[in-house]
Design a protein around this motif. Sequence first.
Motif, PDB file in Angstrom:
ATOM      1  N   CYS A  78     -10.641  -0.908  -0.607  1.00  0.00           N
ATOM      2  CA  CYS A  78     -10.465  -2.332  -0.929  1.00  0.00           C
ATOM      3  C   CYS A  78     -11.185  -2.719  -2.211  1.00  0.00           C
ATOM      4  O   CYS A  78     -11.258  -3.902  -2.558  1.00  0.00           O
ATOM      5  CB  CYS A  78     -10.897  -3.238   0.223  1.00  0.00           C
ATOM      6  N   ASN A 129      -2.013  -0.830   5.473  1.00  0.00           N
ATOM      7  CA  ASN A 129      -3.115  -1.561   4.854  1.00  0.00           C
ATOM      8  C   ASN A 129      -4.409  -0.961   5.415  1.00  0.00           C
ATOM      9  O   ASN A 129      -4.586  -0.921   6.627  1.00  0.00           O
ATOM     10  CB  ASN A 129      -3.013  -3.044   5.192  1.00  0.00           C
ATOM     11  N   CYS A 136      -7.840  -4.253   4.114  1.00  0.00           N
ATOM     12  CA  CYS A 136      -8.181  -5.226   3.068  1.00  0.00           C
ATOM     13  C   CYS A 136      -7.579  -6.573   3.427  1.00  0.00           C
ATOM     14  O   CYS A 136      -6.462  -6.651   3.925  1.00  0.00           O
ATOM     15  CB  CYS A 136      -7.634  -4.760   1.722  1.00  0.00           C
ATOM     16  N   GLU A 150      -4.304  -8.733   0.624  1.00  0.00           N
ATOM     17  CA  GLU A 150      -2.923  -8.336   0.353  1.00  0.00           C
ATOM     18  C   GLU A 150      -1.981  -9.492   0.483  1.00  0.00           C
ATOM     19  O   GLU A 150      -2.013 -10.330   1.309  1.00  0.00           O
ATOM     20  CB  GLU A 150      -2.509  -7.199   1.272  1.00  0.00           C
ATOM     21  N   TRP A 164       0.854  -1.196   0.000  1.00  0.00           N
ATOM     22  CA  TRP A 164       0.000   0.000   0.000  1.00  0.00           C
ATOM     23  C   TRP A 164       0.882   1.235   0.000  1.00  0.00           C
ATOM     24  O   TRP A 164       1.849   1.324   0.759  1.00  0.00           O
ATOM     25  CB  TRP A 164      -0.928  -0.005   1.208  1.00  0.00           C
TER      26      TRP A 164
END
Length: 144
Positions: A86, A138, A141, A144, A63
């Motif tokens: 997301c 992050n 989500c 990942e 990210w």
Amino acid sequence: MRHLSRLGAIGAVLIALALPAGAAHATPGGPGVVGNVIARTTVGDRDYVLREVTIPPGQATGWHYHDGTLYARVKQGTLSHFDATCASSGVHPEGSTLQEPPGADHVHLGQNRGTTDLVLQVLYVLPHGAPFSQDAPNPGCDFE
């Protein structure tokens, strides 16, 4: 006259980007993600950097966001792009192009969900001295 100086600056960028860059630089991402500088130049208060970024199958950029605008072309593979909600912000197959806007309000992640290397050609237009990207947490989500 202003129009001519803008054309001169654009010409300088194009010439500089055609020249070899010397040492390659890599930035962290998932395992095996590498970015090689092909060319760079500075015009006024902007850095113009052309890089080739390779993302192996199953890996992602992490990210992040950028302090300047990016223009990318998918040279090989398919890029799956996600925003901070997301949600998918696009699936970009080989030959397609995309633009990423600047700022911390444009956090995103790029993934290679394919079976071959994803190769991106990226032109960074950054404030002079800015890094290629800024890490971001992050946003919650689970893919990942």
